[in-house]
Design a protein around this motif. Structure first.
Motif, PDB file in Angstrom:
ATOM      1  N   UNK A  36     -32.872  27.872  40.401  1.00 54.33           N
ATOM      2  CA  UNK A  36     -32.211  28.594  41.568  1.00 54.33           C
ATOM      3  C   UNK A  36     -30.684  28.853  41.146  1.00 54.33           C
ATOM      4  N   UNK A  37     -30.139  27.600  40.621  1.00 54.07           N
ATOM      5  CA  UNK A  37     -28.661  27.632  40.148  1.00 54.07           C
ATOM      6  C   UNK A  37     -28.392  28.790  38.831  1.00 54.07           C
ATOM      7  N   UNK A  38     -29.477  28.832  37.916  1.00 54.79           N
ATOM      8  CA  UNK A  38     -29.565  29.685  36.877  1.00 54.79           C
ATOM      9  C   UNK A  38     -29.645  31.205  37.409  1.00 54.79           C
ATOM     10  N   UNK A  39     -30.567  31.402  38.544  1.00 54.19           N
ATOM     11  CA  UNK A  39     -30.518  32.602  39.019  1.00 54.19           C
ATOM     12  C   UNK A  39     -29.356  33.103  39.873  1.00 54.19           C
ATOM     13  N   UNK A  41     -26.236  32.357  39.374  1.00 48.99           N
ATOM     14  CA  UNK A  41     -25.094  32.809  38.402  1.00 48.99           C
ATOM     15  C   UNK A  41     -24.944  34.097  38.050  1.00 48.99           C
ATOM     16  N   UNK A  42     -26.148  35.072  38.284  1.00 47.14           N
ATOM     17  CA  UNK A  42     -26.039  36.458  38.057  1.00 47.14           C
ATOM     18  C   UNK A  42     -25.921  37.101  39.019  1.00 47.14           C
ATOM     19  N   UNK A  43     -25.762  36.747  40.135  1.00 46.17           N
ATOM     20  CA  UNK A  43     -25.373  37.436  41.542  1.00 46.17           C
ATOM     21  C   UNK A  43     -24.218  38.093  41.674  1.00 46.17           C
ATOM     22  N   UNK A  46     -24.421  41.134  39.250  1.00 43.21           N
ATOM     23  CA  UNK A  46     -25.072  42.316  39.913  1.00 43.21           C
ATOM     24  C   UNK A  46     -24.342  43.015  41.052  1.00 43.21           C
ATOM     25  N   UNK A  47     -23.838  42.388  41.795  1.00 45.94           N
ATOM     26  CA  UNK A  47     -23.085  43.157  42.956  1.00 45.94           C
ATOM     27  C   UNK A  47     -21.876  43.900  42.415  1.00 45.94           C
ATOM     28  N   UNK A  48     -21.189  43.232  41.426  1.00 49.09           N
ATOM     29  CA  UNK A  48     -20.126  44.079  40.922  1.00 49.09           C
ATOM     30  C   UNK A  48     -20.528  45.497  40.152  1.00 49.09           C
ATOM     31  N   UNK A  49     -21.795  45.096  39.480  1.00 47.93           N
ATOM     32  CA  UNK A  49     -22.394  46.209  38.835  1.00 47.93           C
ATOM     33  C   UNK A  49     -22.730  47.262  39.775  1.00 47.93           C
ATOM     34  N   UNK A  50     -23.098  46.793  40.866  1.00 42.99           N
ATOM     35  CA  UNK A  50     -23.818  47.849  41.818  1.00 42.99           C
ATOM     36  C   UNK A  50     -22.672  48.627  42.558  1.00 42.99           C
TER      37      UNK A  50
END
Length: 105
Positions: A36-39, A41-43, A46-50
């Motif tokens: 979950x910690x690894x997952x 880290x990409x949030x 992903x938000x900035x890209x969107x």
């Protein structure tokens, strides 16, 4: 202020509080699992890209991938500079400079 708005604000406050409290209570003794910690880290990426990609590709409300799209050109320059320099000041400065020059031309 209308009472509906007040109730909506109170409801959003409670939902936000209980979701954070629930995560804290759930992981208090065991800690956050590694997967979950690894997952998580990409949030932010992903938000900035969107948020950024639609602004670069759809500046007038429709897809514009051409040399007349100043936002896209400045964004590509800024992305390249960010990748090479890893310096936010240089990235912002060059991206804004390119946008300013393209607007003048």
């Amino acid at each position: 202020m209308r009472s509906e708005v007040f109730y909506i604000i109170i409801g959003m406050t409670l939902v936000t509080y209980f979701t954070r409290f629930g995560a804290l209570a759930l992981f208090r003794f065991t800690g956050v699992p590694i997967w979950l910690n690894r997952w998580l880290k990409y949030v932010p990426v992903a938000i900035l890209t969107s948020l950024i990609v639609p602004l670069l590709l759809l500046p007038k409300g429709y897809l514009d991938i051409s040399l007349h799209n100043h936002y896209l050109i400045a964004g590509i320059v800024a992305a390249f500079v960010a990748y090479k320099s890893r310096n936010i000041i240089v990235t912002l400065g060059l991206g804004m400079s390119v946008m300013f020059i393209l607007k003048l031309l």
